[in-house]
Structure formats: C-alpha cells, structure tokens
Write an enzyme that holds these catalytic residues in place. Structure first.
Site, PDB file in Angstrom:
ATOM      1  N   MET A   1       0.863  -1.177   0.000  1.00 31.70           N
ATOM      2  CA  MET A   1       0.000   0.000   0.000  1.00 31.70           C
ATOM      3  C   MET A   1       0.901   1.229   0.000  1.00 31.70           C
ATOM      4  O   MET A   1       1.990   1.193   0.564  1.00 31.70           O
ATOM      5  CB  MET A   1      -0.878  -0.018   1.257  1.00 31.70           C
ATOM      6  CG  MET A   1      -1.542   1.315   1.587  1.00 31.70           C
ATOM      7  SD  MET A   1      -2.718   1.197   2.959  1.00 31.70           S
ATOM      8  CE  MET A   1      -1.635   0.837   4.330  1.00 31.70           C
TER       9      MET A   1
ATOM     10  N   ASP B   1       0.034   5.742  -1.013  1.00 33.78           N
ATOM     11  CA  ASP B   1      -0.693   6.979  -0.690  1.00 33.78           C
ATOM     12  C   ASP B   1      -2.145   6.770  -0.278  1.00 33.78           C
ATOM     13  O   ASP B   1      -2.865   5.988  -0.886  1.00 33.78           O
ATOM     14  CB  ASP B   1      -0.743   7.911  -1.913  1.00 33.78           C
ATOM     15  CG  ASP B   1       0.612   8.240  -2.490  1.00 33.78           C
ATOM     16  OD1 ASP B   1       0.647   9.022  -3.448  1.00 33.78           O
ATOM     17  OD2 ASP B   1       1.628   7.704  -2.005  1.00 33.78           O
TER      18      ASP B   1
ATOM     19  N   TRP C   1       5.903  -1.908  -4.513  1.00 40.44           N
ATOM     20  CA  TRP C   1       5.092  -1.008  -5.347  1.00 40.44           C
ATOM     21  C   TRP C   1       4.973  -1.558  -6.768  1.00 40.44           C
ATOM     22  O   TRP C   1       5.923  -2.119  -7.319  1.00 40.44           O
ATOM     23  CB  TRP C   1       5.760   0.374  -5.371  1.00 40.44           C
ATOM     24  CG  TRP C   1       5.022   1.374  -6.193  1.00 40.44           C
ATOM     25  CD1 TRP C   1       4.026   2.213  -5.791  1.00 40.44           C
ATOM     26  CD2 TRP C   1       5.213   1.637  -7.591  1.00 40.44           C
ATOM     27  NE1 TRP C   1       3.594   2.977  -6.850  1.00 40.44           N
ATOM     28  CE2 TRP C   1       4.307   2.646  -7.965  1.00 40.44           C
ATOM     29  CE3 TRP C   1       6.073   1.129  -8.558  1.00 40.44           C
ATOM     30  CZ2 TRP C   1       4.218   3.161  -9.258  1.00 40.44           C
ATOM     31  CZ3 TRP C   1       5.993   1.638  -9.857  1.00 40.44           C
ATOM     32  CH2 TRP C   1       5.076   2.627 -10.190  1.00 40.44           C
TER      33      TRP C   1
END
Lengths: 670, 178
Positions: A152, A154, A178
């Site tokens: 996870m 933003d 990411w």
C-alpha cells in the site's frame, strides 16, 4: 526538459578514418627516391601510424564522424551529492551490514549510521539476520489501517458520506512492493474499525492502464461526489481523470464510473508529462467556480498549478501558480486547506475570509518528507503567500519528523474537523516485506488545527475515537529518575499501548547548570542518540525494549540551556539499538519543539507492534517510527523511563492504557 | 642525424601510439557520451557504469537519463538471472552448501520477481523513487546472499559483487531522475 531525441552530427555512414592525408604520407614515403636513408622511411611510417592512432583515440564513433560536439541529454541531470549506498561493493565488508541505504520513504543511511546492533549481535556482519515467522508476524499492527496483504502507499480520496468514513489507497494486488497500482477501499463508522471492500478502481482504461494513481474527493453542495485522480496512460503520460459513484444512494460507494470523456486534464505546455499528478479536493471561488491545485515542477522549482472548473470536466488553467519554491523539486500530493485562527473546529475546504489562514502542503519527491506552511490566500489573484518565507513550503516545517509521506487531509463535515491521513512505509528490507507478505501502514488519523499559542505551526492529535481502543490503564505518579537512571514501568504487556506522560526536570538543576553553546541536532552524525549525555537531557521513554536493553527504542526530550538562560528543547527518536537485526533502519531523528513558559514536557505515544507514533507538547512536534525488534516482542517487550542527563533529575507522571485490536477485516456478507 | 637517436625516437613514437590507443575508447569502440559520463560520475562505480551503458546499443544514443536507468536495470536483470541459474545448479552439485544456497535462492527470487519489475515500472512511469527502492533492494539482497556464507567460501562472490555493484549504480542513476 523531456526525452527529446537530439540527433548527433550528420552521419556520413563511412566507418573509416576521416583524415585523408595518412595515405599520402605513406605513399610519399614509399615512393621516396631510394637515395634517402632508411631511417627517414621508418620515421615516416611510424609517424603515419602514430597519427592514425591519435585519431582512433580522439573519439571516433561508429557513425564515422569525429565527435567534436558532445550533445546534452534531453533530461536534466541530477546535481545532488553522490549518495553512497551503504553495503555497496566499495564499502563492505568491514562495516556493519545495515540496510542498503536511502529509498523513498526509507532513510538514507551513511556507514556511521549503520553501526549499532547492541550486545548479543555477535559481529553482526557475517550472516543474514535469521528472521523467523514469529518475529515477522508480530510486526503486523492491531489498530492501524493496513490491507490483509501486499503493498500500500498513498491515501486517496478520503471522505465522510452517508454515515460512513471512506478510505481509498494506492494498492498493489500482486506483490508486497510497489507496482500494478489500483485503488483499494475500506469503510468505517469511526475511523478506527475498518472493513475492507472490493477494489474501487482498477487499471482498465488506456488513460490509467499504467497506474490508477492518487486523487481526491470533492462533495458538491447537492451531496454528489466527484473524484479526480491521476492516471498513467498507456504511454506513461500523467493525466487527470474524473470518476464518480455508480450509485449515489449506495452508502458503501462500492462501484465507480469513470467519466467517458477522460482524461479531463493533460499536461499543459511547459509541464513535463511525468511531473503532473495528485489533484486536490476542489474549493469554491467567489465566482462560484470550483478550483483545484496540482503539484509539478519547473526545473528545480516545485510549484502548484491552479485550475478552475464549473463541471469537473472542462478546466481552465489559471496564469502563474498558486505558489512555488525554488530548489524544492517536484511537489507531489499537494494539499491546500483553510484553518481557523481561533483554533477549535476544522473548516470546510471552501472556507475563507477573516479569521482564516490557509495551509499549503507538499510531499517533496527529492527527500520524501511532507512539508507545510501557513499563509494568506489571495483568491482573486489565485495566489498564496507564506506568513514566513524563511520557513516556506519545502524548506520549513514538516508534519512528522519520522516516516510519513503523501499525506492528505479531508474535512469531516459530521464532526466539523479536518483530518489528516499519512502513508507510513517500511523501514526494513524489501526482501523481508516480500517474505512477510505485506508492506506499509496508514498513520492513525489525526485532527489538524492551528496552534493558537504559537500561531506559526499546526497541532496534530490522534482522532478522539482512538480512545475507544483503550482497555485497562495503569497510572504511575511522580516516578523519579535520577541522572543515569533507567526505571522499569511495570505493565502486563507492552506492545499495544497508549501512553500519556508528563515530565519535569529538577528545577534547581536547571537553574544551576551553566549556559552551553551546544549546537544540538537529533540526527547529528557524532550524536550517539540517547546515549549522548548532556546536562539536561536526554530523558524520556524506552519503548519496545527488552529486559536487558539489548533492544530498545528511546523516544526523548533533549534540553539545552543557551544564551540568556533560554531553554531550547528537542524531541527525538533513536532507532540505533531498536533491533539486533542488521537489515533495518538504525537512524536517529527528530526536531526542535517549542515548549512555552510554564509547560511541562508532555508526550503521548501510540505503540502498536512495529509502529510508534509520538506526539510532543500536544502535537506540536510528531515523530512516527517503524521498528522491528527480534527479542522485544510479544511478552518480552518492556517499557522504561530513562534519564541520561548528567545534572538534572526527572520526575514523570505516566498513564498507560492497554490498547484493543481494531479487528480490521473484510466487510461481512458482501 | 645518427641512426641510434632516430631509433630511440621511433621507439618513443611507437610506445606513445600504443599507449594512446590502449587508453582511449573501450575495447568495443563505443563512445561514452557526455550524458553517460555526467550521469556515471554521480554513481558509486564510474567505470562499471560507463562500460555497462556503452556496451548496450541504446546507451550512446540515449537522449535522457531515463533510458540509461532502464539499461542498467536490464543489466541487473541479466546478471541476476544467470546468478539464479547458478544457484539452482549448485543446489544439486554442492549439497553441503544447501543452507546458504537456499537463502540465496530466496534473495534472487525477490530480486527477479519483485524488485526488478518494480524498478522497471517505476522508471517508465516517472515515479523514480520506487525505482530506487527496487535497485537498492536488489543490491541489498545480493549482499545478503554473499553474507550467508559464513564459515565456507562463497561460490557466488563474483556474481554477487556484480549484481550488488550494478544495482547500486542503478539506484544512483535513478536518483538523478527525481
């Protein structure tokens, strides 16, 4: 800027030596009348070879043209200092392994900062740290928002709608790093007990196929929700798109529709297609239009672009920028919102007028920290000016002096407060993240108000609903810690805690000590963190510590008595000995914190397994830490009060609550 | 002019010529552009950076740092792929090293399946910081593999060093994109 293909000098296609006279020299020599000496012939031949070699040495390229002009590349080249990753081939093996340095939210580490590891780590060098499943699974938090697995980053589009707090977030459904970014979604009645919902948006359009990136929600006066978000297109161009709920009567806002005319915004002239992302919540202008800002940069100046719109589909780029600050680089996740001068309640994003200041915030891509500044919004000109340019956006105050990035506020109209979400990344290795199957947390949501006592900074505080997690408490009144003391705070457990502490230095000692011209920084390279002893500090708490202190995480105040007997206070966290593992962050960090006359030193800490959030002086300075102990876990974790000052004793009153789990889980029976 | 003096002069010419020739361009004849040298100066291993970039046909033609970053990432991928294959082979041929080899297999698996894809996607998309994560993570994992050989000599030292060094260079190149 941009990847413009700049052609080289004309390509003749002839791969041979260009200069022409070589052969004639040799020919000359060969045809020289026999009467000259043999040595002259030899000289001529070798001269010819020499010249040929010179030409070959002089930058002869494949295209057959001598490169006289070297062309500059299309992209700007970084001009920062070289950052040597610790543990790179050039610096190992004599240094402690530590983490291979500076990444996004992960801290830059120099060789000195990697030292540590405490007793019992052996030489700490010669083997991988043996993480086992018990240690790794302990790291998951009990009451902080995180998805069940994977990566996870933003926070996106937070809002309160029809009785539910909604939270969306950047999510990788496929890995614990990411990538493949889509929008996760969860709802809660109280910002604490979250229920996971299906993904809200996936990368299924050409304009967001490379990533459904960050965005914000605007609630219109009629209650409709507009969601603007950044898409990375099939050609990796950053564009802004509009989405809205498929069914405005569904309080869970399960399904979302992407506007058929997307994208609604593409990078304007002069803005690079990779420097255009993270649209904000819109606010109303006095003309009745909606206004948003989007962060970007021009060369090294971070800027916030302004657009006006009537319908969230057609936008008008306003001249100039809302604001920009040279040298700050790309502004990600810009936020813009009003705060009341009188403190108290939060304000709707469109609020303006007397008694209102405006905050501009940016996440700086260059150093991965969130900065804000308070100032004046000139709506007509579409500009904002900082109250104090010396601490402008990006060069002044940070929301948080630990790990905290890509933060975003929203106005909670149900309780009239402004709430701040922030992405808390990992400070361990990516390999450990992959092994444990997840990465990243969200911070405990915080209310944000202007500090009416100083007028020049914000106060952040965990939302009051966090107190609903409090179970049994224990109070320790007037605990004395003499200089050098470490005092156990006896608790039934020490991994899920809410700690509120007030500390005082021995007044007589404060008056007695001589003035010091010490230039203190929590993070100075010569500092030994909490082991560095001054007359009036450090003192504070050792959290997630092991009985013999082989692992400890000090969070503390450090006071310096300067000229004219003025006291300066610093608030720091020291991770150098937080874990025996050698592949985690070991930095020491923090900032100065204003302590006003008559105030005691106050700290509140939320300890939740691998996250510690520390709030000093009612939220005037905040530090979030990610720690990964190997021994100080489960029943072996301890809490201590410590005082490493040399001159002054410390008296503390501490109240500690055991914290319940928030039981974050999938929404039942969906 | 006496013959011995001339002989000395010509010998000098030959020596200088050979010296200049050898000290000039890399052996494959490709040229380091100023983009490459300027970028590589800001990495921990200038020579490794330059040689990797000039060895790739895209390197000398690259118009921007993004292309250079992608070249380095590809080079890391190639080296990590062969290292992984060697680890698999050694697991069969050197069972006495099973412990550290299994760790190495894990680390290289993370490099190939998580960290390199992360770096590629991030650099292409213009969110360089995640690309840095991927490269630094790869360097770290190669180091961890090497460190796993405690009392025995590592059969992977050269490969680990290359992956680690290249990935560190990659991170430094990507940093210049921010």
């Amino acid at each position: 800027m941009g990847d413009h293909n700049q052609p080289f000098l004309s390509v003749s296609g002839d791969p041979e030596c260009a200069p022409v006279h070589d052969d004639s020299v040799v020919d000359d020599a060969l045809h020289r009348p026999q009467g000259s000496s043999k040595s002259k012939l030899l000289l001529a031949v070798f001269s010819g070879i020499f010249v040929v070699c010179l030409i070959l040495a002089g930058g002869y390229d494949k295209s057959g043209v001598i490169k006289i002009h070297q062309l500059e590349g299309g992209d700007e080249m970084g001009v920062g200092p070289i950052e040597m990753p610790a543990g790179s081939a050039t610096t190992r093996p004599s240094l402690s392994r530590g983490k291979s340095a500076g990444v996004s939210e992960k801290a830059n580490l120099s060789p000195q900062q990697l030292l540590g590891g405490g007793e019992g780590s052996g030489d700490g060098l010669s083997e991988d740290f043996p993480w086992n499943n018990s240690m790794l699974s302990w790291q998951r938090t009990a009451f902080h928002f995180q998805p069940e697995k994977n990566w996870m980053n933003d926070p996106n589009g937070p809002l309160f709608y029809k009785g539910w707090y909604h939270f969306f977030y950047q999510y990788n459904p496929n890995a614990a790093v990411w990538g493949d970014i889509v929008w996760g979604h969860a709802v809660s009645r109280d910002l604490i007990h979250w229920l996971h919902l299906p993904l809200a948006m996936v990368a299924d359009q050409w304009y967001d196929v490379q990533g459904v990136w960050t965005g914000s929600a605007t609630i219109l006066p009629d209650g409709k929700v507009m969601m603007l978000y950044t898409g990375s297109t099939n050609e990796s161009v950053q564009v802004q798109n509009l989405a809205y709920p498929a069914d405005h009567d569904d309080p869970l806002l399960l399904d979302w529709v992407k506007h058929p005319g997307n994208p609604v915004l593409v990078p304007p002239p002069g803005i690079h297609h990779k420097d255009f992302r993270d649209p904000t919540t819109a606010w109303q202008t006095s003309e009745g239009k909606w206004r948003i800002t989007i962060g970007s940069k021009v060369n090294k100046t971070g800027i916030a672009l302004i657009y006006d719109t009537d319908d969230f589909v057609n936008f008008e780029l306003k001249d100039g920028f809302l604001h920009g600050v040279p040298g700050t680089g790309m502004w990600e996740c810009v936020d813009f919102y009003p705060v009341a001068v009188a403190g108290g309640d939060g304000l709707d994003t469109s609020a303006n007028g007397a008694g209102v200041r405006h905050v501009v915030k940016a996440s700086l891509d260059d150093d991965r920290h969130d900065y804000y500044a308070i100032g004046t919004y000139d709506e007509e000109a579409g500009k904002w000016y900082p109250d104090n340019p010396a601490i402008d956006v990006g060069i002044g105050i940070r929301y948080d002096y630990g790990i905290f990035y890509a933060s975003k506020t929203f106005f909670d109209q149900s309780k009239q407060r402004r709430i701040l979400w922030g992405w808390i990344g990992e400070w361990d290795s990516e390999a450990a993240d992959v092994r444990k199957g997840w990465a990243s947390l969200q911070g405990m949501p915080r209310t944000v108000v202007l500090d009416t006592k100083t007028g020049s900074n914000l106060l952040q505080w965990p939302v009051e609903e966090s107190e609903s997690l409090r179970l049994r408490s224990k109070e320790f009144k007037n605990v004395v810690a003499k200089p050098g003391a470490v005092v156990p705070i006896k608790l039934e457990a020490a991994t899920q805690l809410d700690i509120v502490a007030e500390l005082e230095l021995d007044k007589e000692a404060v008056d007695r000590v001589v003035e010091s011209d010490e230039e203190f920084k929590c993070s100075s390279s010569s500092s030994k963190g909490a082991a560095h002893r001054g007359a009036l500090g450090p003192f504070g708490l050792l959290v997630l510590s092991e009985e013999t202190l082989s692992e400890q995480t000090p969070v503390y105040f450090y006071v310096v008595k300067g000229k004219n007997a003025t006291l300066r206070t610093y608030f720091c966290a020291d991770q150098s000995r937080s874990s025996l593992a050698n592949d985690v962050n070991k930095q020491i960090y923090g900032s100065s914190v204003p302590v006003l006359k008559g105030e005691k030193f106050r700290v509140r800490m939320l300890v939740d397994h691998s996250i510690i959030e520390s709030f000093a002086q009612g939220g005037r300075s905040v530090i979030t830490s990610r720690v990964y102990p190997t021994k100080a876990i489960y029943g072996a974790a301890r809490l201590f009060l410590f005082n490493n000052a040399t001159e002054a004793g410390v008296t503390a009153s501490i109240k500690v609550w055991q914290m319940n789990s928030a039981f974050i889980r999938p929404f039942p029976n969906l | 002019m006496t013959t011995p003096k001339l002989a000395n002069l010509t010998a000098a010419f030959i020596s200088i010529s050979i010296f200049l020739f050898l000290s000039s361009s890399p052996a494959d004849g490709a040229t380091a552009t100023s983009l490459i040298t300027g970028t590589c100066k800001q990495t921990p291993d200038f020579n490794l950076c330059v040689s990797t970039l000039t060895a790739d046909p895209r390197g000398p033609k690259a118009a921007g740092v993004q292309t250079l970053a992608l070249i380095i990432i590809d080079a890391v991928k190639a080296k990590a792929t062969t290292a992984y294959a060697d680890i698999k082979r050694l697991l069969k041929t050197a069972p006495e090293l099973e412990g550290p080899l299994k760790s190495c297999a894990q680390q290289y698996n993370v490099i190939l399946t998580a960290e390199i894809p992360e770096a590629e996607e991030a650099v292409s998309g213009g969110v360089a910081k995640f690309g840095e994560d991927g490269m630094r993570g790869s360097a770290s994992d190669a180091d961890l593999c090497e460190d796993g050989f405690v009392k025995v000599k590592s059969p992977l030292t050269v490969e680990n060093k290359v992956v680690s060094g290249l990935a560190a260079v990659g991170a430094a190149v990507i940093r210049q994109l921010e």
